[in-house]
Design a protein around this motif. Sequence first.
Motif, PDB file in Angstrom:
ATOM      1  N   PRO A  12       0.795  -1.235   0.000  1.00 40.56           N
ATOM      2  CA  PRO A  12       0.000   0.000   0.000  1.00 40.56           C
ATOM      3  C   PRO A  12       0.823   1.279   0.000  1.00 40.56           C
ATOM      4  N   LYS A  13       2.050   1.235   0.532  1.00 42.17           N
ATOM      5  CA  LYS A  13       2.863   2.449   0.619  1.00 42.17           C
ATOM      6  C   LYS A  13       3.966   2.507  -0.433  1.00 42.17           C
ATOM      7  N   TYR A  14       4.496   1.347  -0.833  1.00 37.79           N
ATOM      8  CA  TYR A  14       5.673   1.318  -1.708  1.00 37.79           C
ATOM      9  C   TYR A  14       5.341   0.675  -3.055  1.00 37.79           C
ATOM     10  N   GLN A  15       5.729   1.383  -4.112  1.00 34.13           N
ATOM     11  CA  GLN A  15       5.588   0.804  -5.448  1.00 34.13           C
ATOM     12  C   GLN A  15       6.647  -0.268  -5.700  1.00 34.13           C
ATOM     13  N   LEU A  16       7.860   0.011  -5.233  1.00 37.24           N
ATOM     14  CA  LEU A  16       8.977  -0.909  -5.454  1.00 37.24           C
ATOM     15  C   LEU A  16       9.829  -0.976  -4.199  1.00 37.24           C
ATOM     16  N   VAL A  17      10.154  -2.199  -3.796  1.00 38.71           N
ATOM     17  CA  VAL A  17      11.113  -2.440  -2.721  1.00 38.71           C
ATOM     18  C   VAL A  17      12.124  -3.443  -3.253  1.00 38.71           C
ATOM     19  N   MET A  18      13.381  -3.063  -3.239  1.00 38.38           N
ATOM     20  CA  MET A  18      14.433  -3.927  -3.774  1.00 38.38           C
ATOM     21  C   MET A  18      15.591  -4.001  -2.792  1.00 38.38           C
ATOM     22  N   MET A  19      16.114  -5.205  -2.587  1.00 43.14           N
ATOM     23  CA  MET A  19      17.317  -5.383  -1.776  1.00 43.14           C
ATOM     24  C   MET A  19      18.262  -6.283  -2.544  1.00 43.14           C
ATOM     25  N   ALA A  20      19.549  -5.956  -2.524  1.00 43.14           N
ATOM     26  CA  ALA A  20      20.490  -6.634  -3.405  1.00 43.14           C
ATOM     27  C   ALA A  20      21.885  -6.710  -2.800  1.00 43.14           C
ATOM     28  N   ASN A  21      22.544  -7.836  -3.045  1.00 43.65           N
ATOM     29  CA  ASN A  21      23.956  -8.008  -2.698  1.00 43.65           C
ATOM     30  C   ASN A  21      24.788  -8.083  -3.960  1.00 43.65           C
ATOM     31  N   ARG A  22      25.882  -7.344  -3.981  1.00 48.33           N
ATOM     32  CA  ARG A  22      26.854  -7.474  -5.059  1.00 48.33           C
ATOM     33  C   ARG A  22      28.028  -8.298  -4.545  1.00 48.33           C
ATOM     34  N   ASP A  23      28.285  -9.420  -5.190  1.00 40.57           N
ATOM     35  CA  ASP A  23      29.406 -10.287  -4.838  1.00 40.57           C
ATOM     36  C   ASP A  23      30.473 -10.155  -5.912  1.00 40.57           C
ATOM     37  N   GLU A  24      31.717  -9.925  -5.471  1.00 40.34           N
ATOM     38  CA  GLU A  24      32.790  -9.656  -6.431  1.00 40.34           C
ATOM     39  C   GLU A  24      34.131  -9.921  -5.768  1.00 40.34           C
ATOM     40  N   ALA A  25      35.162 -10.079  -6.584  1.00 45.57           N
ATOM     41  CA  ALA A  25      36.519 -10.201  -6.065  1.00 45.57           C
ATOM     42  C   ALA A  25      36.868  -8.940  -5.277  1.00 45.57           C
ATOM     43  N   TYR A  26      37.496  -9.114  -4.117  1.00 43.47           N
ATOM     44  CA  TYR A  26      37.824  -7.964  -3.274  1.00 43.47           C
ATOM     45  C   TYR A  26      38.798  -7.011  -3.970  1.00 43.47           C
ATOM     46  N   ALA A  27      39.616  -7.538  -4.873  1.00 43.40           N
ATOM     47  CA  ALA A  27      40.640  -6.716  -5.511  1.00 43.40           C
ATOM     48  C   ALA A  27      40.081  -5.836  -6.627  1.00 43.40           C
ATOM     49  N   ARG A  28      38.853  -6.095  -7.074  1.00 43.04           N
ATOM     50  CA  ARG A  28      38.312  -5.316  -8.197  1.00 43.04           C
ATOM     51  C   ARG A  28      37.956  -3.908  -7.722  1.00 43.04           C
ATOM     52  N   PRO A  29      38.535  -2.875  -8.339  1.00 46.59           N
ATOM     53  CA  PRO A  29      38.298  -1.503  -7.863  1.00 46.59           C
ATOM     54  C   PRO A  29      36.858  -1.063  -8.085  1.00 46.59           C
ATOM     55  N   THR A  30      36.282  -0.461  -7.061  1.00 47.65           N
ATOM     56  CA  THR A  30      34.861  -0.109  -7.076  1.00 47.65           C
ATOM     57  C   THR A  30      34.645   1.226  -6.382  1.00 47.65           C
ATOM     58  N   ALA A  31      33.770   2.046  -6.946  1.00 42.02           N
ATOM     59  CA  ALA A  31      33.363   3.303  -6.294  1.00 42.02           C
ATOM     60  C   ALA A  31      32.038   3.081  -5.584  1.00 42.02           C
TER      61      ALA A  31
END
Length: 259
Positions: A12-31
Motif C-alpha cells: 500500500p505504501k511502496y511501489q517498489l522495494v528492492m534489496m540486493a547483494n553485489r558479490d565480487e573479487a575484493y581486488a576489483r576496484p569499485t566506487a
Amino acid sequence: MCLLAFQLQSHPKYQLVMMANRDEAYARPTARANFWSDHPDILAGRDLEQMGTWLGINTQGKVAALTNYRDFTLPQTGKLSRGHIVSSYLQSSLSAQDFMEQLHTNREDYAGCNVLAGSAKEMFYYSNIEQSIRHLPNGTHGLSNALLNTPWPKVDKTKALLADYLQQTETIDRDRLFGMMQRAEPFPIEQLPDTGVGEDLERLLSSIFIASKDYGTRCTTVLTIDREDRVEFEERTYKKGVFTATQKFSFRIEKPAHS
C-alpha cells in the motif's frame, strides 16, 4: 551482483522495494554509490575497471540491475562488459521493452547475464541464456546467477523473507532488510545446484552473504520508491565481510518514468 529480491506494486505504501547483494573479487576496484560526475542523473555504485554498474536508478525513475549467469559447463562467450548494460539503459531514452529488444539483438556481445530494466510502474526481465523478454507480473521476485525466480535456496529464502515482512509492515525498517541480506549461513549441499564449480565452492556461494579469502559480498543496496515517487537509496559496503561505510540518498522522481 549475485543476489536480489524485489517486490513490485504489491504494497500500500511502496511501489517498489528492492534489496540486493553485489558479490565480487575484493581486488576489483569499485566506487561507492553516488551520483555520477559524467552522468549526474544516475545514482549507482561503479565498477572502476570497466566503468559500468550492477544496479542503479536515474532521477527520472528508471531502474536497472544485472547479475551474471553462472554455469561453467557452458562455453564462455561475449566480448563487452555486462556492467555497461545497466548504465546504457539508465542513459537511454528507449523504453524498457525497446531496450530489451535491442539487447536481444546484441545478445552475443555479452557473456551470460540476467537484466532487469524498467521503473516502479513496471519491470521487464531478459536473459541472453533464455533469450525471452518477460514483462513481470506484480509481486515478489528473486534473482541470483540463474534465471529469474529459479528456486535456488538463497533465492527462495530472500523472496520469502521479503514477502513475509512486507505483508506485516506499513513503513519499512531498512535495518530489517539489510539484516535479511547479511545471513552468512550456507545451505546443505543436497539442496544446491551444480553449476560446475565443485561442491566446496558451490556451498560457499550458496549463502545469502558471502565472505571468503578473496571473494565475497562487497555491498548491500536497499532501494524503495513509495506511492508519492520518493526514492530512498541506501548502500552499505563491506571489506572482507566487515562493514565499512553507509551511503544514503533521497530524492523525488522528476518525471515518473514510463519504462
